[in-house]
Design an enzyme around this catalytic site. Sequence first.
Site, short mmCIF file in Angstrom:
data_model
loop_
_atom_site.label_atom_id
_atom_site.label_comp_id
_atom_site.label_asym_id
_atom_site.label_seq_id
_atom_site.Cartn_x
_atom_site.Cartn_y
_atom_site.Cartn_z
N SER A 119 34.26 44.54 -0.25
CA SER A 119 33.81 43.15 -0.04
C SER A 119 32.39 43.05 -0.59
O SER A 119 31.69 44.06 -0.73
CB SER A 119 33.79 42.87 1.48
OG SER A 119 33.01 41.74 1.78
N TYR A 156 32.24 44.80 10.56
CA TYR A 156 32.85 44.59 9.24
C TYR A 156 31.92 45.11 8.12
O TYR A 156 32.35 45.85 7.23
CB TYR A 156 33.13 43.10 9.05
CG TYR A 156 33.87 42.74 7.79
CD1 TYR A 156 35.26 42.84 7.73
CD2 TYR A 156 33.20 42.29 6.66
CE1 TYR A 156 35.95 42.50 6.56
CE2 TYR A 156 33.88 41.95 5.50
CZ TYR A 156 35.25 42.06 5.45
OH TYR A 156 35.92 41.73 4.31
#
EC number: 1.1.1.47
Length: 261
Positions: free
Chosen positions: A145, A158
Site C-alpha cells: 500500500s 495497518y
Amino acid sequence: MYKDLKDKVVVITGGATGLGRAMAVRFGQEQAKVVINYRNNENEALEAKKEVEEAGGQAIIVPGDVTVEGDVINLVQTAVKEFGTLNVMINNAGVENPVPSHELSLDNWNKVIDTNLTGAFLGSREAIKYFVENDIKGNVINMSSVHEMIPWPLFVHYAASKGGMKLMTETLALEYAPKGIRVNNIGPGAMNTPINAEKFADPVQRADVESMIPMGYIGKPEEVASVAAFLASSEASYVTGITLFADGGMTKYPSFQAGRG
Ligand code: NAI
C-alpha cells in the site's frame, strides 16, 4: 498482453473480490491458470472463477484463511496438485479498520498483522520453498500500500503491517535473487474496491480522498491488475525487491502541488 503468462499457474489470496478479482480476471485474459483463494464466501469465489474462464483462462477456487499455516500450505499444495506447478504467488488478502491507537485492542492489532503481514509471509515462504525445491524461477507479488511509506493515523496496525511488508519483500528479494526468484510489492493508492465501499459512498469523504491524488481520481482495480501482470511477466525479469506504486501520484507529496510550500 504478455505471451509468457499463458499457462502459468498463479495463486491469488483473497482473489474473489476487489483487487484480487481484477488480478484473477487479468491473468485469465493472459490465458493463465488461476487459483482463487477465498476465506468464506464461496459464491463470490465462483463468480470470480466464471469471470476468469470467460476471459480465456482456467480457474479453481480454494477456501482458506491466510492466518492459518495449514490453510496456506494446503493452498500451494492444491495449486500444484490441480495445475501441475506454481509460477506466481500473489499475497493480496488484507483487512483494515480505523481505531484511535490508544484504544486499539490487542486482538484487533493481531488480526490485522496476522492477515496482512504474517499471511503474506506464509504465502511467500510456501511459494519460495516450492520454487527452491523444484528449481523454478518463480515470483512472489505482495499487495502492499502507499501506507508502507505514508504514516496513517487511526490505522497504526495497518501501516505497521504494510511497513513490515516492505522490508520483508526486500529481504526475501535479496535472499533468493541468486536463484532467479523475484519478490516485489505493489503499492496501490486509493482504489475503488469493497474495502473502501463505505468511505467512497459518502461524497464528502470521497472528495476528500480525491483531493489527495495528483491525478485527481480514485483508481480502478484494473490499474493494479495491469501492474501485477507486468511484474509477473518476463518483461520484468530484472525487477526484484521494489514496490511499484500505482497511486495516481499519491506518494509524491500532493500538498506541494502548484508550487505551494
Ligand atoms: P477487499 O476487501 O475486496 O479484498 C480483501 C480480500 O482479502 C477479501 O476477498 C477478503 O475476503 C480477503 N481476506 C481477508 N482476510 C482474509 C484471510 N484471513 N484469509 C483469506 N482471505 C482473507 O479489498 P481490496 O481493496 O481488494 O484489498 C486487497 C488488498 O489490497 C489488501 O491487502 C489491501 O490492504 C490492499 N490495498 C487496497 C487499497 C485500496 O484502496 N482498495 C489500497 C492499498 C492497498
